[in-house]
Structures are given as structure tokens and as C-alpha cells.
Design a protein around this motif. Structure first.
Motif, mmCIF file in Angstrom:
data_model
loop_
_atom_site.group_PDB
_atom_site.id
_atom_site.type_symbol
_atom_site.label_atom_id
_atom_site.label_comp_id
_atom_site.label_asym_id
_atom_site.label_seq_id
_atom_site.Cartn_x
_atom_site.Cartn_y
_atom_site.Cartn_z
ATOM 1 N N SER A 16 0.502 -1.499 -0.169
ATOM 2 C CA SER A 16 -0.087 0.251 0.275
ATOM 3 C C SER A 16 0.975 1.554 0.015
ATOM 4 N N THR A 17 0.719 2.209 -0.983
ATOM 5 C CA THR A 17 1.352 3.782 -0.937
ATOM 6 C C THR A 17 1.489 4.010 -0.050
ATOM 7 N N SER A 18 0.116 4.706 1.040
ATOM 8 C CA SER A 18 -0.541 5.326 1.533
ATOM 9 C C SER A 18 -0.257 4.375 2.786
ATOM 10 N N LEU A 19 0.036 3.153 3.237
ATOM 11 C CA LEU A 19 0.876 3.006 4.376
ATOM 12 C C LEU A 19 1.705 3.306 4.875
ATOM 13 N N TYR A 20 3.134 2.574 3.230
ATOM 14 C CA TYR A 20 4.033 2.986 3.180
ATOM 15 C C TYR A 20 4.641 4.209 3.252
ATOM 16 N N ALA A 21 3.843 5.648 2.876
ATOM 17 C CA ALA A 21 4.285 6.926 3.281
ATOM 18 C C ALA A 21 3.914 7.229 4.420
ATOM 19 N N LEU A 22 2.978 6.603 4.757
ATOM 20 C CA LEU A 22 2.961 6.518 6.419
ATOM 21 C C LEU A 22 4.149 6.136 7.730
ATOM 22 N N VAL A 23 4.372 5.202 7.271
ATOM 23 C CA VAL A 23 5.246 4.290 8.454
ATOM 24 C C VAL A 23 6.905 5.164 7.625
ATOM 25 N N HIS A 24 7.358 5.446 6.586
ATOM 26 C CA HIS A 24 7.986 6.599 6.686
ATOM 27 C C HIS A 24 8.155 7.708 7.028
ATOM 28 N N LEU A 25 6.536 8.469 6.923
ATOM 29 C CA LEU A 25 6.696 10.100 8.335
ATOM 30 C C LEU A 25 7.068 9.582 9.511
ATOM 31 N N HIS A 26 6.523 8.527 9.478
ATOM 32 C CA HIS A 26 6.417 8.107 11.270
ATOM 33 C C HIS A 26 7.737 7.952 11.900
ATOM 34 N N VAL A 27 8.298 7.260 11.066
ATOM 35 C CA VAL A 27 10.436 6.699 11.355
ATOM 36 C C VAL A 27 10.478 8.269 11.013
ATOM 37 N N PHE A 28 10.429 9.502 10.583
ATOM 38 C CA PHE A 28 11.388 10.338 10.106
ATOM 39 C C PHE A 28 10.704 11.164 11.927
ATOM 40 N N LEU A 29 9.333 11.292 11.673
ATOM 41 C CA LEU A 29 8.623 12.658 13.339
ATOM 42 C C LEU A 29 9.234 12.161 13.979
ATOM 43 N N ALA A 30 9.500 10.533 14.561
ATOM 44 C CA ALA A 30 9.906 9.196 15.466
ATOM 45 C C ALA A 30 10.688 9.934 15.855
ATOM 46 N N GLY A 31 11.756 10.192 14.801
ATOM 47 C CA GLY A 31 12.982 10.160 15.517
ATOM 48 C C GLY A 31 13.540 11.424 15.835
ATOM 49 N N TYR A 32 12.785 11.992 14.588
ATOM 50 C CA TYR A 32 13.695 13.690 15.649
ATOM 51 C C TYR A 32 13.188 14.116 16.528
ATOM 52 N N ILE A 33 11.456 14.047 16.590
ATOM 53 C CA ILE A 33 11.137 14.919 18.080
ATOM 54 C C ILE A 33 12.281 14.178 19.269
ATOM 55 N N PHE A 34 12.352 12.867 19.227
ATOM 56 C CA PHE A 34 12.823 11.118 19.887
ATOM 57 C C PHE A 34 14.182 12.749 20.072
ATOM 58 N N THR A 35 14.981 12.965 19.013
ATOM 59 C CA THR A 35 16.535 13.622 19.361
ATOM 60 C C THR A 35 16.568 15.167 19.621
ATOM 61 N N ILE A 36 15.629 15.479 19.144
ATOM 62 C CA ILE A 36 15.369 16.643 19.565
ATOM 63 C C ILE A 36 14.877 17.411 21.285
ATOM 64 N N SER A 37 14.081 15.668 21.912
ATOM 65 C CA SER A 37 13.606 15.705 23.186
ATOM 66 C C SER A 37 15.244 15.852 23.906
ATOM 67 N N ILE A 38 16.363 15.082 23.588
ATOM 68 C CA ILE A 38 17.190 14.908 24.161
ATOM 69 C C ILE A 38 18.608 15.950 23.775
ATOM 70 N N ILE A 39 18.675 16.315 22.876
ATOM 71 C CA ILE A 39 19.570 17.609 23.096
ATOM 72 C C ILE A 39 18.896 18.864 23.012
ATOM 73 N N TYR A 40 19.100 20.045 23.344
ATOM 74 C CA TYR A 40 18.508 21.228 23.790
ATOM 75 C C TYR A 40 19.198 22.363 22.558
ATOM 76 N N VAL A 41 19.722 21.931 21.506
ATOM 77 C CA VAL A 41 19.911 22.592 20.072
ATOM 78 C C VAL A 41 18.842 23.860 19.797
ATOM 79 N N ASP A 42 17.884 23.794 19.966
ATOM 80 C CA ASP A 42 16.176 24.214 19.366
ATOM 81 C C ASP A 42 15.792 25.117 20.320
#
Length: 261
Positions: free
Chosen positions: A152-178
Motif C-alpha cells: 500500500s502506497t499510503s501505508l508506505y508513506a505513513l510508516v516513513h513519515l512516522h519513522v522520520f518524525l519520531a526520530g526527529y522528536i526523540f532527537t530534539i527531546s534529548i539534545i537542546y540545540v533548538d
């Protein structure tokens, strides 16, 4: 598995490419424009932003993305780029700080107030961010989601969006640069980081021992090794940054005590 693989259509890649190009143009444009009214935007942040966007692009479109559709090793390399390295590079580019100084004062204040609402503070808690990040990966690889997303293209896109956003949110929750809505102690963030690293390593071992649905064992074992050791490389950078920030925050007090002693 490969005979049933569904490859997202050209529309998906076109949308991703457009979004990446917009991100590549808007960030430096905003940085240049605001540098006229404020302090010059650091040059290294331009480089970090471009590197982060290109890293995400490698995982989403092009030869590596095509390889990831037919081989679990390619998928795992893409996961490391999209969910770990790209978020780290982009976080270090401080896009939120740039956005706030680009907006008019009243608009910037509204955004700041929005970031302080309870739901955002909950998501930005390192514990929550770790669950979204690592927990999401357990759902992806320990259930049928991995095989289903290639149908499913929709699920494929959703999974990749989650992987990126979850990784980004975790990163900025650990190190405070921004800019962040709430700052947690170094000890708490370090503890959550260690727990997240442990969860990531355990998942890699589980993949090695029990391949995801419809993934050949040879590919699963090779992919798990990429996850285990490739994740270590990115995590090491995250650990170094956190420890440096911790040392920098506490060193002045130690120096003052030495002088008074």
C-alpha cells in the motif's frame, strides 16, 4: 516476498521530491533574509540542513529507495538514514529558531504559546518520544506492518513519515540545540537515551533471531547487523553532544568552586 512487493508509484516520488526541494530552498532563503535584521545565521547550520535533507532524500527516492523495496538490508540502511541520521542533522540546524525569527513578532508569540500546550509538552517528554520512536519500530518489525506497507502506497508513506518524525522528536527531546517548550534535566534525558538505546539493540537482536514476516533469514540477519552497529554510530554522536552540553552547563559551577576553594 519480492514477487509480491508493491513499489510506490511516480506520484509518491514526485511529491517527496517537491517537498525536499522546497525545504532546500526555504531554509537558506529565510536564513539570508533574517540575517539582515538579526545576527548572521551560522554558516555550519546551512550545511547541516542541506546534509539532513539530502540524507532523507537518499532514503526516500533514488537507487537506495528502490533497493529497499526488494531487500531488507536496503530498507534498514534507509531506516538508519531517515530515522536517525537525517533527524540529527536537521535538529542541529535549529529550524524552529529560524522559523520564529522569520515570523512577525505576534505570529512568533502564537507559535510559542502553541508549543506550550499540554499535548506538545507530553509528546516532547523524552519518555514519550522514546516510546513513539522505539515502540513504533517494534510495531513495524514485530507485526505484519512491514510486509503490509509494501502493498500500500499510503501505508508506505505513513510508516516513513512516522519513522522520520519520531526520530526527529526523540532527537530534539534529548539534545537542546533548538527552541523547546520545556527543558528536562540532563540526568533524566541521559536515562531515557540509555533506555532507548537498549530498546533499539534488543529489537535488532529480535530481528536477527526472528525475521519480520516474509523477510528471508539471510536478509534479516544482515539488516539486523546494520541496525545494531549502524545505530551505534549515530547514537555515539548523540551521546557526545549530550555529554558535552551537560559538561558545559556544569563546568562553570565547578570552576567557581575551585576559585573560591
Amino acid at each position: 516476498m519480492h514477487s509480491h512487493m508493491h513499489v510506490p508509484g511516480g506520484g509518491y516520488e514526485t511529491i517527496v521530491l517537491i517537498l525536499l526541494l522546497i525545504a532546500l530552498v526555504v531554509y537558506p532563503l529565510a536564513a539570508v533574509m533574517t540575517s539582515r535584521a538579526y545576527k548572521s545565521w551560522p554558516l555550519h547550520r546551512y550545511g547541516l540542513w542541506v546534509a539532513g535533507i539530502l540524507t532523507a532524500g537518499l532514503a526516500l527516492i533514488g537507487p537506495l529507495a528502490a533497493y529497499a523495496h526488494t531487500n531488507f538490508v536496503g530498507h534498514m540502511i534507509g531506516h538508519l538514514l531517515l530515522g536517525m541520521l537525517a533527524p540529527l542533522l536537521l535538529a542541529l540546524a535549529a529550524p524552529m529558531t529560524l522559523m520564529l525569527r522569520t515570523l512577525r513578532v505576534e505570529a512568533a508569540r502564537r507559535v510559542t504559546r502553541l508549543l506550550k500546550i499540554r499535548i506538545f509538552q507530553f509528546i516532547m517528554n523524552p519518555a514519550t518520544a522514546a516510546v513513539l520512536n522505539i515502540g513504533g519500530l517494534y510495531v513495524l518489525y514485530m507485526t505484519n506492518v512491514y510486509s503490509l506497507m509494501h502493498e500500500s502506497t499510503s501505508l508506505y508513506a505513513l510508516v516513513h513519515l512516522h519513522v522520520f518524525l519520531a526520530g526527529y522528536i526523540f532527537t530534539i527531546s534529548i539534545i537542546y540545540v533548538d527552541i523547546t517548550s520545556h527543558r528536562y534535566s540532563y540526568l533524566y534525558r541521559a536515562t531515557m537515551l540509555v533506555l532507548a538505546l537498549a530498546g533499539h539493540k534488543i529489537l535488532a537482536k529480535l530481528i536477527y533471531a526472528n525475521p519480520p514476516h516474509r523477510v528471508p533469514r539471510v536478509e534479516a540477519e544482515a539488516g539486523a547487523l546494520w541496525m545494531y552497529y549502524g545505530g551505534d554510530a549515530v547514537d555515539l554522536v548523540l551521546i557526545i553532544i549530550l555529554c558535552y552540553q551537560w559538561y558545559k552547563a556544569t563546568a562553570p559551577r565547578h570552576l567557581a568552586l575551585d576559585k573560591n576553594g
